[in-house]
Design an enzyme around this catalytic site. Structure first.
Site, PDB file in Angstrom:
ATOM      1  N   LYS A   1     -67.901  18.485  11.201  1.00  0.00           N
ATOM      2  CA  LYS A   1     -69.253  18.113  10.780  1.00  0.00           C
ATOM      3  C   LYS A   1     -69.184  17.002   9.746  1.00  0.00           C
ATOM      4  CE  LYS A   1     -71.975  19.538   7.564  1.00  0.00           C
ATOM      5  NZ  LYS A   1     -72.526  18.225   7.171  1.00  0.00           N
TER       6      LYS A   1
ATOM      7  N   GLU B   1     -60.094  20.164  -0.404  1.00  0.00           N
ATOM      8  CA  GLU B   1     -59.889  18.937  -1.200  1.00  0.00           C
ATOM      9  C   GLU B   1     -61.174  18.730  -1.972  1.00  0.00           C
ATOM     10  OE1 GLU B   1     -57.207  17.160  -1.213  1.00  0.00           O
ATOM     11  OE2 GLU B   1     -56.159  17.850   0.584  1.00  0.00           O
TER      12      GLU B   1
ATOM     13  N   CYS C   1     -63.119  10.880  -5.038  1.00  0.00           N
ATOM     14  CA  CYS C   1     -62.735  12.151  -5.670  1.00  0.00           C
ATOM     15  C   CYS C   1     -61.618  11.944  -6.681  1.00  0.00           C
ATOM     16  CB  CYS C   1     -62.344  13.170  -4.620  1.00  0.00           C
ATOM     17  SG  CYS C   1     -61.152  12.560  -3.434  1.00  0.00           S
TER      18      CYS C   1
ATOM     19  N   GLU D   1     -67.811  15.568 -13.062  1.00  0.00           N
ATOM     20  CA  GLU D   1     -67.563  14.513 -12.082  1.00  0.00           C
ATOM     21  C   GLU D   1     -68.890  13.762 -11.870  1.00  0.00           C
ATOM     22  OE1 GLU D   1     -66.744  15.802  -7.999  1.00  0.00           O
ATOM     23  OE2 GLU D   1     -65.181  14.286  -7.903  1.00  0.00           O
TER      24      GLU D   1
HETATM   25  P1  NAI Z   1     -71.240  18.564  -0.890  1.00  0.00           P
HETATM   26  O1  NAI Z   1     -69.983  19.225  -1.264  1.00  0.00           O
HETATM   27  O2  NAI Z   1     -72.492  19.401  -0.824  1.00  0.00           O
HETATM   28  O3  NAI Z   1     -71.093  17.859   0.539  1.00  0.00           O
HETATM   29  C1  NAI Z   1     -69.905  17.617   1.214  1.00  0.00           C
HETATM   30  C2  NAI Z   1     -70.026  18.141   2.638  1.00  0.00           C
HETATM   31  O4  NAI Z   1     -70.157  19.549   2.631  1.00  0.00           O
HETATM   32  C3  NAI Z   1     -71.209  17.631   3.436  1.00  0.00           C
HETATM   33  O5  NAI Z   1     -70.805  17.416   4.756  1.00  0.00           O
HETATM   34  C4  NAI Z   1     -72.182  18.784   3.364  1.00  0.00           C
HETATM   35  O6  NAI Z   1     -73.100  18.810   4.430  1.00  0.00           O
HETATM   36  C5  NAI Z   1     -71.264  19.952   3.423  1.00  0.00           C
HETATM   37  N1  NAI Z   1     -71.768  21.205   2.882  1.00  0.00           N
HETATM   38  C6  NAI Z   1     -72.676  21.409   1.886  1.00  0.00           C
HETATM   39  N2  NAI Z   1     -72.841  22.717   1.675  1.00  0.00           N
HETATM   40  C7  NAI Z   1     -72.022  23.370   2.513  1.00  0.00           C
HETATM   41  C8  NAI Z   1     -71.729  24.746   2.753  1.00  0.00           C
HETATM   42  N3  NAI Z   1     -72.307  25.718   2.050  1.00  0.00           N
HETATM   43  N4  NAI Z   1     -70.816  25.052   3.686  1.00  0.00           N
HETATM   44  C9  NAI Z   1     -70.194  24.085   4.394  1.00  0.00           C
HETATM   45  N5  NAI Z   1     -70.442  22.788   4.212  1.00  0.00           N
HETATM   46  C10 NAI Z   1     -71.340  22.422   3.290  1.00  0.00           C
HETATM   47  O7  NAI Z   1     -71.471  17.374  -1.864  1.00  0.00           O
HETATM   48  P2  NAI Z   1     -72.839  16.580  -2.159  1.00  0.00           P
HETATM   49  O8  NAI Z   1     -73.949  17.541  -2.456  1.00  0.00           O
HETATM   50  O9  NAI Z   1     -73.052  15.614  -1.066  1.00  0.00           O
HETATM   51  O10 NAI Z   1     -72.480  15.800  -3.500  1.00  0.00           O
HETATM   52  C11 NAI Z   1     -72.638  16.409  -4.764  1.00  0.00           C
HETATM   53  C12 NAI Z   1     -71.464  16.109  -5.658  1.00  0.00           C
HETATM   54  O11 NAI Z   1     -70.287  16.644  -5.097  1.00  0.00           O
HETATM   55  C13 NAI Z   1     -71.139  14.642  -5.841  1.00  0.00           C
HETATM   56  O12 NAI Z   1     -71.906  14.038  -6.826  1.00  0.00           O
HETATM   57  C14 NAI Z   1     -69.707  14.702  -6.229  1.00  0.00           C
HETATM   58  O13 NAI Z   1     -69.583  14.998  -7.590  1.00  0.00           O
HETATM   59  C15 NAI Z   1     -69.185  15.852  -5.418  1.00  0.00           C
HETATM   60  N6  NAI Z   1     -68.516  15.386  -4.197  1.00  0.00           N
HETATM   61  C16 NAI Z   1     -67.191  15.270  -4.222  1.00  0.00           C
HETATM   62  C17 NAI Z   1     -66.530  14.792  -3.128  1.00  0.00           C
HETATM   63  C18 NAI Z   1     -65.063  14.649  -3.146  1.00  0.00           C
HETATM   64  O14 NAI Z   1     -64.501  14.027  -2.259  1.00  0.00           O
HETATM   65  N7  NAI Z   1     -64.394  15.222  -4.107  1.00  0.00           N
HETATM   66  C19 NAI Z   1     -67.233  14.357  -1.931  1.00  0.00           C
HETATM   67  C20 NAI Z   1     -68.652  14.579  -1.986  1.00  0.00           C
HETATM   68  C21 NAI Z   1     -69.247  15.052  -3.091  1.00  0.00           C
END
Ligand code: NAI
Length: 780
Positions: free
Chosen positions: A190, A264, A298, A392
Site C-alpha cells: 500500500k 523503519e 527519516c 521529528e
Molecule cells: P504515517 O506513519 O501515518 O504514514 C505512513 C504510511 O502508513 C502511509 O502509507 C499511511 O497510509 C500508513 N498508515 C497510517 N496509519 C496506519 C495504520 N494504522 N496501519 C497501517 N498503515 C498505516 O505518517 P504520516 O501521518 O503521513 O506523517 C506524520 C509524521 O510521521 C511525519 O510528519 C513524520 O514525522 C513521520 N513520518 C516518518 C516517515 C519516515 O520515513 N520515518 C515517513 C512518513 C512520516
C-alpha cells in the site's frame, strides 16, 4: 564589474523539465485508478483526490481500498506464492532484472511523475530516487540468484504486507518489493495516500515486463486500508516504513499473530561537526542532510551539534549557504527545494515551529514562495529539551547546538529516543571512528551524509524501529525458518510462602542473583519447587521491583559490550570449565526433577558443549565490509542490543537457560534471565559457577518466580532493549514491547528441542545483535 561579481549576482533563468509525458499518462487515467490485483487493474471504486502539492492542482483520483479489496489482493498473492517460490532463483532473478531495466527505460517518466506527485525537486527524483530504485532491483535480482546458497535452511515467509510512506514513494517501494520478491515471497503493497501514483505506474511496468500475476499487488488507500492490510490473517510478514506512532500501533495490532515484522520509523539524527572539520564540506553536508527532500527524510541530520570553537564561523557559513538555496517549482532543474508533500504536513511543521518559537530560540529563514512551501530554516539558541530538538519535524528545519568536548557531543547525540542515523565530521578519522562506536544509531556517515546503497543495510536502533533494508541483513528479513508449533501449556499456580516460614527439611532456599550478589526477593516470599518425589527446594518469588533492580544492575554493567570478543570468550570458556567440573552435581539436580540419569547427564554435557560453542563464537561472529560506492566502504558491525530480558523454556531447565543466556552474553549483551518457573534450581545452582568465572557483576542477573508476571515487567521496561520469551504469553510480550519498540523473539514451549542442534546456532547470534553500518571515505 568583475566576473566573480557577475557570478555572485547572476539570476538563474528557468529550466523547466518537460512534463507532457506525465500529463498524457494522467489524462489517460482521468476516470480514476483502481488497484492492481492479480496482474490487472480493477475498476476505480470510491476514490480520493491526489494533488500536486506545488500547484494544489488535483491530478488524479485514486481508489480508497476497502477490507474486501485487501482480502482479494491477499488471496491473489497467496495463490501466486507457491508458484513464484517454486521458480528457480535464476528465473526470479530474470524477472527482477527485467523490472530494473524497464525502470531505467521509463526513468524520465517516473522522475517527473514522482516530482509532480510528491513535490520533490526534479534534480533529486532524476538523479537520486529513480537511479536508486533501479540499483535496488538489480542488486536484489542478484540475491534471487544466490539466496538458496547464501541463506541455507531458510524459506520465504509467504505473503508480505508492505506499507510505505510518501517521502520517497517509489524508492521505498523498491526497498520493500525487491528483497521480498527475490526471497520468494509475494507482495501486497500500500503506497501512501498523498503519493500513490508512482506505485501504480510501477504496477504497469510490472505488467509490461510479464511479472507473473499475483506476485505483486498494489492496493491504494489511507491508514485504514493500511491497518486492514497488516492485520489480515492471510499475511505472513509485515514491513512498514512511516511514523513511530503508527509503527507502535502495528506492533500491538499484530502481537501474537506469528507474523514477521520489520519497522523503519522516525528519527532525529545528529550531525556532529568537530572543530577540525572541513567546514565548507560540512556546510554542504547540512544542505544534503536537512534541505534534501525538504527535510522530509527519516534519517535527516536535523540536529547539528557543532564544536563551540567553530560555532560562529560554521553558523555564518551555513546561513550564507542557506540564502543561496532556490525554493520553488519542483519541475525547474535549478530548484534546490520543492514543495512540502501536503498542506497537512505544512501545518504540522508550522505548528511545531510555533511551539518552539515560544521558547526564546533564534530563527533564521530563507525564502519560499506562497503555497505549500516552507523556507529552509536554522534554529539556534535551542535547548536540548526543546520540542524542536526532540520531535521529528519532518521539514527543512535544522537546530544548531554547540558542544565542548567529544564526550559532550556523544551525550547530546544520544539524547533522543530515536537511533536511526548520525553524521560525523572531522578531518581526524580516528576521532570519527571513536565517536561512531559510541553513537547509538543504525547508520553512521563519516564526512558524508544521506548516502545510500542497496548493498548496505539501512535501519534503526531504539524507537527508530528494527530490521534492516538492503544488503544481506535486508534479505534475511524476508526469509524465515520453518515454524514449529509450541505447546500452549498452563503452568501450575505458585504458592507464595513467606521466606522464613517455608516447609522444613528442604534444601536451602535459592535467592535471586542481581548485580553479582545473591539477594533475597524484595517481597520476602518464596515458592516450593516440586521434584519427582515431592518438594525439592524453595526458590525466591521475584516481583516487579526485583526485575527493576536487575535491569538497573544490567544497565550499569555496560562495559561488557565494549570488551573484546576475546575477553568475553575467555570468561565464557572459564564458565564452561567450571560447569564441567561440577557436571555430576548438575546431573543430580536434573534427576531430582524426574529425568533419567542418562538424559540428565546428556543435558549437562550438551550445556557444557554449548557454552564452549558460544565462547568460540564471541570473537568470530563479526560483521562485514561492503564495497558500496567507489568513494566509500561500509563497515557492517554486529553490536549487542544492550540489556536483554530472557524468559527461558520450561523444559530442559539447565540447557534451556544456557541456550538463551550464552549467545546473548557472547555478543556483549547483559541479561536479566527468568529461569524455568517449574524447575528453577538448575539455574540458581549456576550462581556459584558464575561467581567463580570472572563474569563481571551485573552482566548476568537471575530472577526466579512467576514466569509471566516477570515477563510482563520485562516487556514493559524501557531499559530493556531486547527480549526472548519461551512460553504461552508471547502475544502479551509482543504487545507490551511496543512502548520502546524493543526487539522480541517469542516461541511456544516445546516448539524447539533444546537438546538437539536446533537449540543452538547463528540464528541466536543474529537475534542477539543489531547491525550498525558505518560509511567511511575510502579510495578518494
Ligand atoms: P504515517 O506513519 O501515518 O504514514 C505512513 C504510511 O502508513 C502511509 O502509507 C499511511 O497510509 C500508513 N498508515 C497510517 N496509519 C496506519 C495504520 N494504522 N496501519 C497501517 N498503515 C498505516 O505518517 P504520516 O501521518 O503521513 O506523517 C506524520 C509524521 O510521521 C511525519 O510528519 C513524520 O514525522 C513521520 N513520518 C516518518 C516517515 C519516515 O520515513 N520515518 C515517513 C512518513 C512520516
Amino acid at each position: 564589474m568583475q566576473i566573480s561579481d557577475i557570478l555572485q549576482t547572476m539570476d538563474y533563468g528557468k529550466a523547466p523539465e518537460d512534463s507532457t509525458i506525465v500529463a498524457d499518462w494522467l489524462a489517460r487515467h482521468e476516470n480514476g485508478f483502481g488497484h492492481f490485483i492479480d496482474g490487472a487493474f480493477t475498476d476505480p471504486g470510491e476514490t480520493f483526490e491526489v494533488q500536486n502539492p506545488a500547484t494544489a492542482e488535483v491530478i488524479a483520483h485514486v481508489t480508497q481500498g476497502s477490507e474486501a479489496d485487501v482480502g482479494t489482493a491477499i488471496a491473489a498473492a497467496r495463490a501466486a506464492q507457491p508458484g513464484w517460490a517454486a521458480l528457480s532463483g535464476h528465473e526470479r532473478a530474470r524477472h527482477l532484472y527485467a523490472l530494473a531495466r524497464h525502470v531505467q527505460q521509463h526513468a524520465r517518466f517516473l522522475a517527473v511523475l514522482e516530482t509532480i506527485d510528491n513535490g520533490k525537486p526534479i534534480r533529486e527524483s532524476r538523479d537520486i530516487d529513480i537511479p536508486l530504485v533501479a540499483r535496488h532491483l538489480y542488486h536484489h535480482a542478484g540475491w534471487a540468484e544466490l539466496v538458496e546458497d547464501e541463506l541455507p535452511g531458510t524459506q520465504p515467509y509467504g505473503v508480505c504486507a508492505q506499507v510505505v510512506p510518501w517521502n520517497f514513494p517509489l524508492l521505498m517501494l523498491a526497498w520493500k518489493v525487491a528483497p521480498a520478491l527475490a526471497a520468494g515471497n509475494t507482495v501486497v503493497l500500500k503506497p501512501a495516500e498523498y503519493t500513490p501514483l508512482s506505485a501504480l505506474a510501477f504496477a504497469e511496468i510490472a505488467r509490461e515486463c510479464g511479472l507473473p500475476k499475483g506476485v505483486l499487488n498494489i492496493v491504494t488507500g489511507d491508514g485504514a486500508t493500511g491497518a486492514a492490510l497488516v492485520g489480515h490473517e492471510g499475511v505472513d510478514k509485515v514491513a512498514f516504513t512511516g511514523s513511530t506512532d503508527v509503527g507502535k500501533t502495528i506492533r500491538k495490532q499484530i502481537a501474537g499473530s506469528g507474523k514477521g515484522l520489520t519497522l523503519e520509523l522516525g528519527g532525529k539524527s545528529p550531525f556532529v561537526v568537530f572543530d577540525d572539520a572541513d567546514l565548507d564540506a560540512a556546510v554542504e553536508g547540512v544542505v544534503d542532510a536537512i534541505w534534501f527532500n525538504q527535510g522530509q527524510v527519516c534519517c535527516a541530520g536535523a540536529r547539528v551539534l557543532v564544536a563551540e570553537g567553530v560555532e560562529d564561523a560554521f553558523t555564518a557559513k551555513l546561513r550564507a549557504r542557506m540564502d543561496k538555496l532556490i525554493v520553488g517549482d519542483p519541475l525547474d532543474k535549478n530548484t534546490d527545494m520543492g514543495a512540502i508533500v501536503h498542506p497537512v504536513q505544512l501545518e504540522r511543521i508550522k505548528s511545531l515551529m510555533a511551539q518552539g518559537a515560544a521558547e526564546n530560540v533564534e530563527i533564521t529563514q530563507g525564502t519560499a514562495p506562497e503555497g505549500c512551501f516552507y523556507p529552509p530554516t536554522i534554529v539556534t539558541n535551542v535547548q536540548p529539551a526543546s520540542i524542536l530538538s526532540t520531535e521529528e519535524i519532518f521539514g527543512p528545519v535544522v537546530t544548531v547546538t554547540p558542544f565542548r568536548t567529544p564526550s559532550d557531543a556523544v551525550a547530546l547525540a544520544n539524547n533522543t529516543r530515536y537511533g536511526l542515523a548520525a553524521s560525523i565530521w572531522s578531518e581526524n578519522v580516528n576521532l570519527c571512528l571513536d565517536i561512531a562506536g559510541q553513537v547509538k544509531a543504525g547508520v553512521i556517515w563519516i564526512n558524508c551524509t544521506n548516502v545510500f546503497d542497496a548493498g548496505a543495510g539501512f535501519g534503526g536502533y531504539r524507537e527508530s524501529g528494527f530490521g534492516r533494508e538492503g544488503g544481506r541483513e535486508g534479505m534475511q528479513a524476508y526469509r524465515t525458518t520453518p515454524a514449529k508449533q509450541g505447546r500452549d501449556r498452563t503452568l501450575p499456580a505458585l504458592t507464595a510462602t513467606p521466606q522464613d516460614s517455608g516447609p522444613q527439611g528442604l534444601d536451602r532456599t535459592a535467592k535471586l542473583f542481581i548485580g553479582g550478589k545473591q539477594t533475597r526477593p524484595d517481597g520476602g516470599y518464596v515458592y516450593g519447587v516440586e521434584g519427582k518425589n515431592g518438594p525439592v527446594g524453595l526458590a525466591g518469588l521475584g516481583n516487579r521491583k526485583d526485575i527493576r533492580n536487575a535491569v538497573e544492575a544490567a544497565s550499569k554493567a555496560s562495559s561488557w559490550g565494549g570488551t573484546t570478543g576475546h575477553n568475553r570468550a575467555q570468561i565464557l570458556y572459564y564458565l564452561a570449565e567450571n560447569l564441567s567440573a561440577r557436571a555430576a552435581e548438575f546431573a543430580d539436580r536434573l534427576t531430582s526433577f524426574g529425568q533419567s540419569t542418562q538424559r540428565a547427564e546428556a543435558e549437562v554435557e550438551t550445556a557444557i558443549r554449548r557454552t564452549f560453542w558460544y565462547a568460540a563464537q564471541a570473537d568470530k561472529f563479526d560483521g562485514a565490509v561492503h564495497a558500496t560506492k567507489s568513494s566509500h566502504v561500509t563497515l557492517a558491525m554486529n553490536e549487542p542490543l544492550g540489556v536483554m530480558g530472557l524468559v527461558c523454556p520450561t523444559d530442559a531447565p539447565l540447557l534451556g537457560f544456557i541456550s538463551l543466556v550464552m549467545p546473548a552474553l557472547a555478543m556483549g549483551n547483559r541479561v536479566v534471565a527468568v529461569p524455568s518457573q517449574v524447575h528453577p534450581l538448575s539455574a540458581t545452582d549456576l550462581y556459584q559457577v558464575i561467581e567463580t568465572s570472572d563474569v563481571p557483576a551485573g552482566v548476568v542477573n537471575i530472577v526466579t518466580g512467576s514466569r509471566d508476571d516477570l515477563a510482563t515487567t520485562l516487556a514493559q521496561h524501557d531499559g530493556v532493549d531486547g527480549m526472548w520469551y519461551v512460553g504461552s504469553a508471547g502475544a502479551m510480550v509482543e504487545a507490551e514491547s511496543a512502548g520502546n519498540l524493543k526487539q522480541t523473539w517469542v516461541e511456544g514451549d516445546g516448539a524447539r528441542d533444546w537438546t538437539s542442534p536446533e537449540g543452538q546456532g547463528r540464528a541466536f547470534l543474529h537475534r542477539a545483535t543489531q547491525v550498525k553500518n558505518i560509511w567511511v571515505p575510502y579510495g578518494v
